[in-house]
Design a protein around this motif. Sequence first.
Motif, PDB file in Angstrom:
ATOM      1  N   ILE A  65     -24.220 -16.465   2.112  1.00 50.18           N
ATOM      2  CA  ILE A  65     -24.043 -16.755   0.690  1.00 50.18           C
ATOM      3  C   ILE A  65     -22.569 -16.665   0.370  1.00 50.18           C
ATOM      4  CG2 ILE A  65     -24.651 -16.056  -1.646  1.00 50.18           C
ATOM      5  CD1 ILE A  65     -27.165 -14.743  -0.441  1.00 50.18           C
ATOM      6  N   VAL A  94     -19.215 -17.537  -2.550  1.00 57.18           N
ATOM      7  CA  VAL A  94     -18.863 -17.685  -3.963  1.00 57.18           C
ATOM      8  C   VAL A  94     -18.986 -19.159  -4.340  1.00 57.18           C
ATOM      9  CG1 VAL A  94     -16.992 -17.488  -5.634  1.00 57.18           C
ATOM     10  CG2 VAL A  94     -17.341 -15.681  -3.945  1.00 57.18           C
ATOM     11  N   TRP A 126     -28.996 -18.834 -10.481  1.00 57.23           N
ATOM     12  CA  TRP A 126     -27.818 -18.002 -10.715  1.00 57.23           C
ATOM     13  C   TRP A 126     -26.658 -18.533  -9.894  1.00 57.23           C
ATOM     14  CZ3 TRP A 126     -28.166 -13.583 -13.841  1.00 57.23           C
ATOM     15  CH2 TRP A 126     -29.452 -13.227 -14.229  1.00 57.23           C
ATOM     16  N   GLU A 127     -25.452 -18.463 -10.454  1.00 61.79           N
ATOM     17  CA  GLU A 127     -24.227 -18.815  -9.725  1.00 61.79           C
ATOM     18  C   GLU A 127     -23.614 -17.542  -9.171  1.00 61.79           C
ATOM     19  OE1 GLU A 127     -19.834 -20.836 -10.396  1.00 61.79           O
ATOM     20  OE2 GLU A 127     -21.215 -20.698 -12.076  1.00 61.79           O
ATOM     21  N   VAL A 128     -23.173 -17.586  -7.907  1.00 58.85           N
ATOM     22  CA  VAL A 128     -22.555 -16.427  -7.258  1.00 58.85           C
ATOM     23  C   VAL A 128     -21.071 -16.405  -7.627  1.00 58.85           C
ATOM     24  CG1 VAL A 128     -22.057 -15.293  -5.064  1.00 58.85           C
ATOM     25  CG2 VAL A 128     -24.202 -16.556  -5.362  1.00 58.85           C
ATOM     26  N   VAL A 155     -18.946 -11.762  -3.938  1.00 56.93           N
ATOM     27  CA  VAL A 155     -19.758 -11.364  -2.794  1.00 56.93           C
ATOM     28  C   VAL A 155     -19.145 -10.115  -2.181  1.00 56.93           C
ATOM     29  CG1 VAL A 155     -20.612 -12.073  -0.525  1.00 56.93           C
ATOM     30  CG2 VAL A 155     -20.387 -13.758  -2.342  1.00 56.93           C
ATOM     31  N   PHE A 187     -23.350  -8.188  -5.505  1.00 55.80           N
ATOM     32  CA  PHE A 187     -23.134  -9.566  -5.928  1.00 55.80           C
ATOM     33  C   PHE A 187     -22.914  -9.573  -7.431  1.00 55.80           C
ATOM     34  CE2 PHE A 187     -25.337 -10.397  -1.996  1.00 55.80           C
ATOM     35  CZ  PHE A 187     -24.814 -11.597  -1.554  1.00 55.80           C
ATOM     36  N   LEU A 204     -23.528 -12.090 -10.360  1.00 54.35           N
ATOM     37  CA  LEU A 204     -24.265 -13.324 -10.598  1.00 54.35           C
ATOM     38  C   LEU A 204     -24.161 -13.720 -12.059  1.00 54.35           C
ATOM     39  CD1 LEU A 204     -27.547 -12.442  -8.665  1.00 54.35           C
ATOM     40  CD2 LEU A 204     -25.569 -13.696  -7.800  1.00 54.35           C
ATOM     41  N   ARG A 249     -26.500  -6.048  -2.854  1.00 55.15           N
ATOM     42  CA  ARG A 249     -26.763  -7.104  -1.866  1.00 55.15           C
ATOM     43  C   ARG A 249     -28.206  -7.052  -1.372  1.00 55.15           C
ATOM     44  NH1 ARG A 249     -24.327 -10.334   2.160  1.00 55.15           N
ATOM     45  NH2 ARG A 249     -22.261  -9.964   1.325  1.00 55.15           N
ATOM     46  N   VAL A 257     -30.650  -8.744  -3.800  1.00 56.15           N
ATOM     47  CA  VAL A 257     -30.497 -10.197  -3.873  1.00 56.15           C
ATOM     48  C   VAL A 257     -31.094 -10.852  -2.633  1.00 56.15           C
ATOM     49  CG1 VAL A 257     -28.842 -12.105  -3.914  1.00 56.15           C
ATOM     50  CG2 VAL A 257     -28.466 -10.114  -5.368  1.00 56.15           C
TER      51      VAL A 257
END
Length: 57
Positions: free
Chosen positions: A3, A5, A22-24, A27, A31, A33, A46, A49
């Motif tokens: 995963i 950004v 959701w947008e990251v 990291v 996280f 989000l 983490r 998620v």
Amino acid sequence: MDIKVGNIIKLKKQHPCGNYEWEVLRVGADFRLKCMGCGHQIMVPRKNVEKNIRGIR
């Protein structure tokens, strides 16, 4: 899990606004989000998620 950004992730449970995506933003051990529906930002461990993820875009 790979995963990064900027990825959009879909989680099992929906946000109260009704959105699953959701947008990251950050990291690491946690996280950051951002809800794609209402823009609300949260910090989540983490482990939580990675357990609740359904898909990555």
